[in-house]
Design an enzyme around this catalytic site. Structure first.
Site, PDB file in Angstrom:
ATOM      1  N   TYR A 151       0.772  -1.232   0.001  1.00 41.11           N
ATOM      2  CA  TYR A 151       0.168  -0.145  -0.051  1.00 41.11           C
ATOM      3  C   TYR A 151       0.851   1.241  -0.021  1.00 41.11           C
ATOM      4  CZ  TYR A 151      -3.324   3.364   2.259  1.00 41.11           C
ATOM      5  OH  TYR A 151      -4.032   4.367   2.292  1.00 41.11           O
ATOM      6  N   LYS A 168       1.096   4.687  -2.637  1.00 39.33           N
ATOM      7  CA  LYS A 168       1.001   6.046  -2.249  1.00 39.33           C
ATOM      8  C   LYS A 168       1.963   6.869  -2.279  1.00 39.33           C
ATOM      9  CE  LYS A 168      -3.420   5.920  -0.457  1.00 39.33           C
ATOM     10  NZ  LYS A 168      -4.458   6.446  -1.159  1.00 39.33           N
TER      11      LYS A 168
HETATM   12  N1  NAP Z   1      -8.589   5.672   6.472  1.00 39.73           N
HETATM   13  C1  NAP Z   1      -7.298   5.931   6.848  1.00 39.73           C
HETATM   14  O1  NAP Z   1      -6.784   5.654   7.505  1.00 39.73           O
HETATM   15  C2  NAP Z   1      -6.599   6.413   5.468  1.00 39.73           C
HETATM   16  C3  NAP Z   1      -5.364   6.933   5.747  1.00 39.73           C
HETATM   17  C4  NAP Z   1      -4.616   7.624   4.781  1.00 39.73           C
HETATM   18  C5  NAP Z   1      -5.350   7.478   3.514  1.00 39.73           C
HETATM   19  N2  NAP Z   1      -6.505   7.049   3.222  1.00 39.73           N
HETATM   20  C6  NAP Z   1      -6.741   7.085   1.673  1.00 39.73           C
HETATM   21  O2  NAP Z   1      -7.752   7.966   1.711  1.00 39.73           O
HETATM   22  C7  NAP Z   1      -8.944   7.460   0.561  1.00 39.73           C
HETATM   23  C8  NAP Z   1     -10.291   7.097   1.315  1.00 39.73           C
HETATM   24  O3  NAP Z   1     -10.176   6.146   1.965  1.00 39.73           O
HETATM   25  P1  NAP Z   1     -11.379   5.789   3.187  1.00 39.73           P
HETATM   26  O4  NAP Z   1     -10.760   5.880   4.580  1.00 39.73           O
HETATM   27  O5  NAP Z   1     -12.555   6.841   2.760  1.00 39.73           O
HETATM   28  O6  NAP Z   1     -11.775   4.235   2.602  1.00 39.73           O
HETATM   29  P2  NAP Z   1     -13.113   3.614   2.184  1.00 39.73           P
HETATM   30  O7  NAP Z   1     -14.426   4.107   2.984  1.00 39.73           O
HETATM   31  O8  NAP Z   1     -12.897   2.459   2.266  1.00 39.73           O
HETATM   32  O9  NAP Z   1     -13.232   4.126   0.552  1.00 39.73           O
HETATM   33  C9  NAP Z   1     -12.150   3.501  -0.405  1.00 39.73           C
HETATM   34  C10 NAP Z   1     -13.247   3.575  -1.385  1.00 39.73           C
HETATM   35  O10 NAP Z   1     -12.575   3.377  -2.529  1.00 39.73           O
HETATM   36  C11 NAP Z   1     -13.556   2.537  -3.479  1.00 39.73           C
HETATM   37  N3  NAP Z   1     -12.700   1.547  -4.375  1.00 39.73           N
HETATM   38  C12 NAP Z   1     -12.013   0.489  -4.090  1.00 39.73           C
HETATM   39  N4  NAP Z   1     -11.757  -0.189  -5.129  1.00 39.73           N
HETATM   40  C13 NAP Z   1     -12.230   0.652  -6.287  1.00 39.73           C
HETATM   41  C14 NAP Z   1     -12.304   0.432  -7.763  1.00 39.73           C
HETATM   42  N5  NAP Z   1     -11.623  -0.528  -8.253  1.00 39.73           N
HETATM   43  N6  NAP Z   1     -13.164   1.210  -8.451  1.00 39.73           N
HETATM   44  C15 NAP Z   1     -13.791   2.371  -7.761  1.00 39.73           C
HETATM   45  N7  NAP Z   1     -13.571   2.714  -6.441  1.00 39.73           N
HETATM   46  C16 NAP Z   1     -12.959   1.552  -5.742  1.00 39.73           C
HETATM   47  C17 NAP Z   1     -14.245   1.643  -2.492  1.00 39.73           C
HETATM   48  O11 NAP Z   1     -15.401   1.368  -3.168  1.00 39.73           O
HETATM   49  P3  NAP Z   1     -16.226  -0.107  -2.868  1.00 39.73           P
HETATM   50  O12 NAP Z   1     -17.295   0.054  -1.984  1.00 39.73           O
HETATM   51  O13 NAP Z   1     -16.641  -0.281  -4.134  1.00 39.73           O
HETATM   52  O14 NAP Z   1     -15.228  -1.439  -2.538  1.00 39.73           O
HETATM   53  C18 NAP Z   1     -14.477   2.777  -1.361  1.00 39.73           C
HETATM   54  O15 NAP Z   1     -15.672   3.473  -1.614  1.00 39.73           O
HETATM   55  C19 NAP Z   1      -8.055   6.085   0.282  1.00 39.73           C
HETATM   56  O16 NAP Z   1      -7.455   6.284  -1.039  1.00 39.73           O
HETATM   57  C20 NAP Z   1      -7.284   5.718   1.315  1.00 39.73           C
HETATM   58  O17 NAP Z   1      -6.126   5.005   0.809  1.00 39.73           O
HETATM   59  C21 NAP Z   1      -7.119   6.684   4.167  1.00 39.73           C
END
Ligand code: NAP
Length: 252
Positions: A158, A162
């Site tokens: 991951y 990133k």
């Molecule tokens: N939460 C944390 O601690 C954290 C920290 C740093 C960075 N981030 C980053 O922040 C961003 C948002 O994450 P989040 O915390 O909101 O997680 P999340 O709620 O799991 O959101 C991730 C989204 O990505 C979508 N996704 C995955 N594969 C996909 C694909 N092939 N095509 C289209 N959509 C797809 C998922 O949709 P489905 O419902 O279809 O699976 C889900 O809605 C991500 O880039 C994550 O890496 C998160």
């Protein structure tokens, strides 16, 4: 256009059911109504995302079918979105975390993680730049991570993706200087969202609303790069300069 009080008229969320992405949409809707485009794979999550955005005050919600790894479809998806008018704010929020120990030992899982977390953002970044450059304005917000600032043994599949996203979008912002298009790269540490609900809190874990507020403020202040928890910037500065023999002894 994002107006003088920081209110966009149209918001595009790529990863339309992302918990953190939706919190950012809610933050901007708290400034007043806007049209919201939710670009996501077909899923039940999109129904609840639509309700969430409507409840936050969206004037109109448009779902668009979007799969981050169906790269060939992306140009047509963007044409469909822009056929309905300009986009003022685009949030690149899709991503998968996965299990690092499985991913690095399973070619299929590693490739999927690289495609969703790196190639997909590159694909949409190029198209966002093209469309927004043509309209002469726009704000792109992308979710990088502190995991990409310093790639660690515990989540290097991951984290390495990133790292690529971080570098690509920061320099995309440089390439777009003078066009009216701005890029904000966000490096959250762990945030409490759907992605991390199975994990214990890591040090400096924040709420998604903290992330959203920090992004709202950074857009207002025309920032290009932010960490969400204020301590992460100095901590990462130190950590990434430590030699590997020291890092191996740390719980990272
Ligand atoms: N939460 C944390 O601690 C954290 C920290 C740093 C960075 N981030 C980053 O922040 C961003 C948002 O994450 P989040 O915390 O909101 O997680 P999340 O709620 O799991 O959101 C991730 C989204 O990505 C979508 N996704 C995955 N594969 C996909 C694909 N092939 N095509 C289209 N959509 C797809 C998922 O949709 P489905 O419902 O279809 O699976 C889900 O809605 C991500 O880039 C994550 O890496 C998160």
């Amino acid at each position: 256009m994002i107006d003088a009080v920081g209110k966009p008229q149209t918001i595009l969320l790529l990863g339309g059911a992302s918990d953190m992405g939706l919190a950012v949409v809610e933050e901007f809707l708290s400034r007043g109504p806007a049209r919201v485009i939710l670009a996501a794979r077909d899923s039940e999550d999109l129904t609840s995302a639509t309700e969430r955005v409507k409840a936050a005050g969206a004037s109109e919600v448009t779902p668009v079918k979007f799969d981050a790894v169906d790269f060939a479809s992306h140009p047509a998806v963007f044409d469909e979105i822009w056929a309905q008018g300009d986009v003022d704010l685009a949030i690149v929020a899709f991503g998968i975390l996965g299990d690092n120990e499985q991913q690095w030992q399973d070619q299929r899982q590693a490739v999927l993680a690289a495609q969703v977390n790196y190639t997909g953002p590159v694909s949409v970044g190029v198209l966002l730049a093209e469309k927004m450059k043509r309209q002469g304005h726009g704000q792109i917000v992308v979710f990088s991570s502190v995991a990409g600032e310093m790639v660690r043994r515990s989540n290097f599949v991951y984290g390495s993706a990133k790292a690529g996203v971080d570098g690509f979008y920061r320099m995309l912002g440089e390439a777009l200087r003078g066009t009216g298009v701005k890029v904000l790269t966000v490096r959250p540490g762990q945030a409490r969202t759907n992605m991390t609900k199975h994990l214990d809190d890591a040090p400096l874990t924040v709420y998604k609303e903290d992330v959203a507020r920090a992004i709202g403020k950074a857009v207002d202040n025309r920032k290009t790069l932010i960490w969400v928890h204020p301590l992460f910037q100095p901590i990462m500065l130190i950590l990434k300069h430590l030699p590997m023999f020291v890092i191996r002894k740390l719980p990272l």
